[in-house]
Design a protein around this motif. Sequence first.
Motif, PDB file in Angstrom:
ATOM      1  N   UNK A 142       0.834  -1.196   0.000  1.00 50.36           N
ATOM      2  CA  UNK A 142       0.000   0.000   0.000  1.00 50.36           C
ATOM      3  C   UNK A 142       0.871   1.249   0.000  1.00 50.36           C
ATOM      4  N   UNK A 143       0.401   2.278  -0.678  1.00 55.65           N
ATOM      5  CA  UNK A 143       1.167   3.518  -0.735  1.00 55.65           C
ATOM      6  C   UNK A 143       0.833   4.435   0.433  1.00 55.65           C
ATOM      7  N   UNK A 144      -0.305   4.252   1.057  1.00 60.09           N
ATOM      8  CA  UNK A 144      -0.696   5.057   2.215  1.00 60.09           C
ATOM      9  C   UNK A 144      -1.208   4.119   3.298  1.00 60.09           C
ATOM     10  N   UNK A 145      -1.117   4.585   4.542  1.00 64.52           N
ATOM     11  CA  UNK A 145      -1.587   3.767   5.657  1.00 64.52           C
ATOM     12  C   UNK A 145      -3.085   3.514   5.494  1.00 64.52           C
ATOM     13  N   UNK A 146      -3.481   2.258   5.595  1.00 69.48           N
ATOM     14  CA  UNK A 146      -4.885   1.890   5.423  1.00 69.48           C
ATOM     15  C   UNK A 146      -5.589   1.791   6.768  1.00 69.48           C
ATOM     16  N   UNK A 147      -6.834   2.180   6.771  1.00 69.32           N
ATOM     17  CA  UNK A 147      -7.690   2.081   7.947  1.00 69.32           C
ATOM     18  C   UNK A 147      -8.579   0.856   7.739  1.00 69.32           C
ATOM     19  N   UNK A 148      -8.363  -0.183   8.559  1.00 68.76           N
ATOM     20  CA  UNK A 148      -9.062  -1.451   8.370  1.00 68.76           C
ATOM     21  C   UNK A 148      -9.869  -1.798   9.609  1.00 68.76           C
ATOM     22  N   UNK A 149     -11.108  -2.220   9.395  1.00 72.21           N
ATOM     23  CA  UNK A 149     -11.954  -2.733  10.470  1.00 72.21           C
ATOM     24  C   UNK A 149     -12.086  -4.236  10.259  1.00 72.21           C
ATOM     25  N   UNK A 150     -11.792  -4.999  11.310  1.00 70.21           N
ATOM     26  CA  UNK A 150     -12.018  -6.438  11.292  1.00 70.21           C
ATOM     27  C   UNK A 150     -13.268  -6.672  12.133  1.00 70.21           C
ATOM     28  N   UNK A 151     -14.330  -7.115  11.490  1.00 74.00           N
ATOM     29  CA  UNK A 151     -15.613  -7.335  12.156  1.00 74.00           C
ATOM     30  C   UNK A 151     -15.684  -8.787  12.610  1.00 74.00           C
ATOM     31  N   UNK A 152     -15.830  -8.973  13.927  1.00 73.23           N
ATOM     32  CA  UNK A 152     -15.904 -10.319  14.491  1.00 73.23           C
ATOM     33  C   UNK A 152     -17.242 -10.490  15.201  1.00 73.23           C
TER      34      UNK A 152
ATOM     35  N   UNK B 104     -14.714 -20.827  17.306  1.00 74.92           N
ATOM     36  CA  UNK B 104     -13.361 -20.426  17.688  1.00 74.92           C
ATOM     37  C   UNK B 104     -12.424 -20.298  16.485  1.00 74.92           C
ATOM     38  N   UNK B 105     -12.725 -21.012  15.416  1.00 72.77           N
ATOM     39  CA  UNK B 105     -11.909 -20.892  14.205  1.00 72.77           C
ATOM     40  C   UNK B 105     -11.990 -19.461  13.665  1.00 72.77           C
ATOM     41  N   UNK B 106     -13.192 -18.952  13.519  1.00 71.93           N
ATOM     42  CA  UNK B 106     -13.361 -17.568  13.033  1.00 71.93           C
ATOM     43  C   UNK B 106     -12.688 -16.567  13.962  1.00 71.93           C
ATOM     44  N   UNK B 107     -12.888 -16.736  15.264  1.00 70.52           N
ATOM     45  CA  UNK B 107     -12.301 -15.809  16.226  1.00 70.52           C
ATOM     46  C   UNK B 107     -10.775 -15.828  16.140  1.00 70.52           C
TER      47      UNK B 107
ATOM     48  N   UNK C 210      -5.719 -13.239  14.436  1.00 76.79           N
ATOM     49  CA  UNK C 210      -4.433 -13.419  13.738  1.00 76.79           C
ATOM     50  C   UNK C 210      -4.285 -12.427  12.585  1.00 76.79           C
ATOM     51  N   UNK C 211      -5.327 -12.282  11.784  1.00 79.94           N
ATOM     52  CA  UNK C 211      -5.281 -11.357  10.644  1.00 79.94           C
ATOM     53  C   UNK C 211      -5.168  -9.918  11.130  1.00 79.94           C
TER      54      UNK C 211
ATOM     55  N   UNK D 160      -5.693  -0.633  12.537  1.00 76.82           N
ATOM     56  CA  UNK D 160      -6.696  -1.694  12.622  1.00 76.82           C
ATOM     57  C   UNK D 160      -7.552  -1.531  13.871  1.00 76.82           C
ATOM     58  N   UNK D 161      -8.862  -1.658  13.675  1.00 77.67           N
ATOM     59  CA  UNK D 161      -9.810  -1.713  14.777  1.00 77.67           C
ATOM     60  C   UNK D 161     -10.620  -2.987  14.609  1.00 77.67           C
ATOM     61  N   UNK D 162     -10.711  -3.780  15.679  1.00 78.71           N
ATOM     62  CA  UNK D 162     -11.593  -4.947  15.671  1.00 78.71           C
ATOM     63  C   UNK D 162     -12.926  -4.478  16.247  1.00 78.71           C
ATOM     64  N   UNK D 163     -13.995  -4.707  15.512  1.00 80.61           N
ATOM     65  CA  UNK D 163     -15.346  -4.394  15.985  1.00 80.61           C
ATOM     66  C   UNK D 163     -16.029  -5.711  16.305  1.00 80.61           C
ATOM     67  N   UNK D 164     -16.461  -5.879  17.564  1.00 81.64           N
ATOM     68  CA  UNK D 164     -17.123  -7.115  17.970  1.00 81.64           C
ATOM     69  C   UNK D 164     -18.599  -6.845  18.246  1.00 81.64           C
TER      70      UNK D 164
END
Length: 158
Positions: free
Chosen positions: A33-43, A50-53, A58-59, A70-74
């Motif tokens: 990536x050329x710029x910092x990316x803002x990523x949300x991981x929705x769990x 437990x596999x998904x979690x 890990x990702x 990165x922000x994880x949204x649960x």
Amino acid sequence: MNTLLRFRTVLVSALLASFFCWFMPATPGFAAPTAKQNIVVHLSHFTDDLHRASMAMNIATALLKAGADVTVFVDLEGVRLVDKKLPKDLIWGVGEKKPTAQELYSAYIAAGGKIVVCPHCAHAAGIDKADLLTGAVLAKGPDEIAALMLAADKVIDY
């Protein structure tokens, strides 16, 4: 005349090749990536999958280490990941030593990760602010969740 036709064909081919070299990425999907990316991981899973979690945490950690914000949204069952009252020695998989849910969570937080919790889902699961693990915060409501999603360059869903 044949020479002129061949010259035009070679010229057009060279121009097309130059265009693709200049304007197309070298490795689609894997370019840095050329710029910092803002990523949300929705769990939305924890004890029910437990596999998904495990994959989500890990990702999320790998993305942080690669330089993303990165922000994880649960929500739904995923809110149980941040509940102090639940055991965190749960492990997905067999064979070699696997990290526990607590180890995955701690690695993500230690890498600088943030966790936003759906307040409605937390309330339904009997989780309040005092029950949250370090690093997790309750969203103030739907508007804050909407703003989180709209600000994301990518949302990865588990």
